[in-house]
Motif scaffolding. Structure first.
Motif, PDB file in Angstrom:
ATOM      1  N   HIS A 114      52.605  16.941  12.182  1.00 14.04           N
ATOM      2  CA  HIS A 114      52.679  16.618  11.136  1.00 14.04           C
ATOM      3  C   HIS A 114      52.602  14.902  11.013  1.00 14.04           C
ATOM      4  CE1 HIS A 114      53.902  21.163  10.341  1.00 14.04           C
ATOM      5  NE2 HIS A 114      54.133  20.468   9.130  1.00 14.04           N
ATOM      6  N   ARG A 115      51.612  14.059  10.998  1.00 12.10           N
ATOM      7  CA  ARG A 115      51.876  12.948  11.385  1.00 12.10           C
ATOM      8  C   ARG A 115      51.407  12.208  10.565  1.00 12.10           C
ATOM      9  NH1 ARG A 115      51.397  11.880  17.724  1.00 12.10           N
ATOM     10  NH2 ARG A 115      52.995  13.366  18.599  1.00 12.10           N
ATOM     11  N   GLY A 116      50.688  12.518   8.928  1.00 15.24           N
ATOM     12  CA  GLY A 116      50.128  12.194   8.243  1.00 15.24           C
ATOM     13  C   GLY A 116      48.609  12.478   8.533  1.00 15.24           C
ATOM     14  N   VAL A 117      48.139  12.532   7.161  1.00 15.66           N
ATOM     15  CA  VAL A 117      46.716  12.624   6.846  1.00 15.66           C
ATOM     16  C   VAL A 117      45.316  11.765   7.769  1.00 15.66           C
ATOM     17  CG1 VAL A 117      45.097  13.118   5.179  1.00 15.66           C
ATOM     18  CG2 VAL A 117      47.396  13.032   4.954  1.00 15.66           C
ATOM     19  N   SER A 118      45.973  10.243   8.304  1.00 10.11           N
ATOM     20  CA  SER A 118      44.666   9.697   8.888  1.00 10.11           C
ATOM     21  C   SER A 118      44.828  10.313  10.208  1.00 10.11           C
ATOM     22  CB  SER A 118      45.844   8.098   8.953  1.00 10.11           C
ATOM     23  OG  SER A 118      46.606   8.603   9.664  1.00 10.11           O
ATOM     24  N   ARG A 119      45.929  11.045  11.129  1.00  5.64           N
ATOM     25  CA  ARG A 119      45.437  11.624  12.723  1.00  5.64           C
ATOM     26  C   ARG A 119      44.832  12.710  11.882  1.00  5.64           C
ATOM     27  NH1 ARG A 119      48.215  16.184  15.258  1.00  5.64           N
ATOM     28  NH2 ARG A 119      48.026  15.780  17.631  1.00  5.64           N
ATOM     29  N   TRP A 120      44.592  13.921  10.719  1.00 10.60           N
ATOM     30  CA  TRP A 120      43.393  14.692  11.211  1.00 10.60           C
ATOM     31  C   TRP A 120      42.333  14.135  10.377  1.00 10.60           C
ATOM     32  CZ3 TRP A 120      45.082  19.161  12.544  1.00 10.60           C
ATOM     33  CH2 TRP A 120      46.460  19.535  12.881  1.00 10.60           C
ATOM     34  N   ILE A 121      42.210  13.358   9.969  1.00 10.82           N
ATOM     35  CA  ILE A 121      41.065  12.784   9.530  1.00 10.82           C
ATOM     36  C   ILE A 121      40.062  12.116  11.177  1.00 10.82           C
ATOM     37  CG2 ILE A 121      39.722  10.876   8.316  1.00 10.82           C
ATOM     38  CD1 ILE A 121      41.391  10.806   6.085  1.00 10.82           C
ATOM     39  N   VAL A 122      40.964  11.267  11.852  1.00 10.90           N
ATOM     40  CA  VAL A 122      40.324  11.097  12.864  1.00 10.90           C
ATOM     41  C   VAL A 122      39.456  11.734  13.871  1.00 10.90           C
ATOM     42  CG1 VAL A 122      41.277  10.169  14.648  1.00 10.90           C
ATOM     43  CG2 VAL A 122      41.775   8.998  12.738  1.00 10.90           C
ATOM     44  N   LEU A 123      40.475  12.970  13.832  1.00 10.95           N
ATOM     45  CA  LEU A 123      40.471  14.583  14.413  1.00 10.95           C
ATOM     46  C   LEU A 123      39.410  14.808  14.252  1.00 10.95           C
ATOM     47  CD1 LEU A 123      41.187  16.061  17.001  1.00 10.95           C
ATOM     48  CD2 LEU A 123      42.269  17.536  15.121  1.00 10.95           C
ATOM     49  N   THR A 124      39.074  14.983  12.816  1.00  9.49           N
ATOM     50  CA  THR A 124      37.863  16.026  12.015  1.00  9.49           C
ATOM     51  C   THR A 124      36.577  15.056  11.942  1.00  9.49           C
ATOM     52  OG1 THR A 124      39.626  16.401  10.284  1.00  9.49           O
ATOM     53  CG2 THR A 124      37.477  16.208  10.137  1.00  9.49           C
ATOM     54  N   VAL A 125      36.308  13.487  12.256  1.00  6.60           N
ATOM     55  CA  VAL A 125      35.869  13.214  12.590  1.00  6.60           C
ATOM     56  C   VAL A 125      35.236  13.229  14.144  1.00  6.60           C
ATOM     57  CG1 VAL A 125      34.634  10.528  13.290  1.00  6.60           C
ATOM     58  CG2 VAL A 125      35.981  11.610  11.279  1.00  6.60           C
ATOM     59  N   VAL A 126      36.394  13.214  14.931  1.00  4.63           N
ATOM     60  CA  VAL A 126      35.208  13.290  16.439  1.00  4.63           C
ATOM     61  C   VAL A 126      35.351  14.302  16.305  1.00  4.63           C
ATOM     62  CG1 VAL A 126      36.553  13.204  18.270  1.00  4.63           C
ATOM     63  CG2 VAL A 126      37.716  11.452  17.531  1.00  4.63           C
ATOM     64  N   VAL A 127      35.862  15.474  15.890  1.00  5.49           N
ATOM     65  CA  VAL A 127      34.997  17.312  16.279  1.00  5.49           C
ATOM     66  C   VAL A 127      33.532  17.100  15.933  1.00  5.49           C
ATOM     67  CG1 VAL A 127      35.575  19.010  15.746  1.00  5.49           C
ATOM     68  CG2 VAL A 127      37.470  18.187  16.436  1.00  5.49           C
TER      69      VAL A 127
END
Length: 290
Positions: free
Chosen positions: A18-31
């Motif tokens: 739960h570190r924020g939306v930006s972390r999941w955005i970066v992870l999605t872009v990398v995947v």
């Protein structure tokens, strides 16, 4: 009278999920980027087991109607793949070891020895990295013919050792330029000579960086095509990339066999990377920490 001590206040810590939306955005872009990079390999795997009839009728995007393995067997026997594998491993392995050794010795003289004109020499190595192989191919071909090394694996090993060590010298000289002088002075006070300082002080500290260079030199040399194509004309001395290119004719190309050959040729490099992946990660992390 009893003393009541207040209970320690626990500061709520944020969960790593739960570190924020930006972390999941970066992870999605990398995947998504990783999936896009895997698309060509998926097409190669799909067409490697497709018959020529399925390929000509349905194209490269169609699903094969049968599990076709003749392309793999044809490539294995047509190019003598075990021999080509040995040639590539011999050349790439020799260049990796010799390139790292030459880079270490050159950088030790430039970065720690502080030879006169150090910046000019380092700049010369940097300029050598920028030269395209097309500009070097004729002089290399002429020299190899004159000294009798043409169509030998030794000629390719010497050429790529010089090319790779130019980059390695530039990189290691920059690293050794920031080497702690206190360690060198302490070793000198203990009576250590230059060779002792190199192998007992400098080498252990640069071992992670040298391991990274060794892996890069091996993979870079393994994938080289132009110089081995010109310098190695005999079927007994050619490497895997040259053998793979020999499958393509002037007006006809067997696409399934070519894809099968590319798949087999890619497996050794992937295995080498997976085996030394931890070493590569440790070397990069150690360089970042320093």
């Amino acid at each position: 009278m009893a003393v009541i001590t207040p209970a320690p206040v626990r500061v709520p810590t944020r969960d790593r999920h739960h570190r924020g939306v930006s972390r999941w955005i970066v992870l999605t872009v990398v995947v998504l980027g990783a999936l896009v990079m895997l698309v060509p390999f998926a097409f190669m795997l799909l067409n490697a087991f497709k018959s020529p009839g399925d390929y000509s009728s349905g194209g490269p995007l169609s699903w094969p109607s049968e599990f076709y393995t003749k392309g793999l067997r044809t490539y294995w026997t047509a190019v003598n793949f075990p021999l080509k594998l040995w040639n590539s491993a011999l050349i790439a392995g020799s260049v990796a070891v010799l390139g790292v050794a030459v880079s270490l010795l050159n950088a030790y003289a430039l970065g720690i020895g502080r030879v006169r004109g150090r910046l000019w020499i380092v700049g010369l190595f940097l300029l050598a990295n920028m030269l395209p192989q097309e500009a070097l191919i004729y002089p290399l071909y002429y020299v190899a013919k004159q000294i009798g090394l043409y169509n030998t694996q030794l000629s390719v090993i010497i050429i790529f050792t010089v090319i790779q060590s130019a980059f390695g010298t530039y990189l290691l000289a920059s690293v050794m330029g920031t080497f702690p002088r206190s360690l060198l002075e302490a070793a000198a006070l203990d009576g250590a000579g230059k060779w002792t300082v190199l192998w007992r002080v400098v080498f252990p500290n640069l071992r992670p960086t040298l391991a990274v260079l060794l892996i890069f030199f091996f993979i870079w040399t393994w994938n080289e095509f132009l110089i081995p194509l010109v310098m190695l004309i005999d079927n007994q001395t050619q490497t895997i990339p040259v053998a793979l290119a020999s499958l393509q004719g002037d007006r006809l190309m067997d696409a399934p066999t070519t894809n099968a050959g590319a798949l087999i040729s890619l497996v050794p490099a992937i295995l080498f990377f997976l085996i030394f992946q931890r070493t590569l990660a440790r070397g990069i992390t150690a360089g970042a920490e320093k």
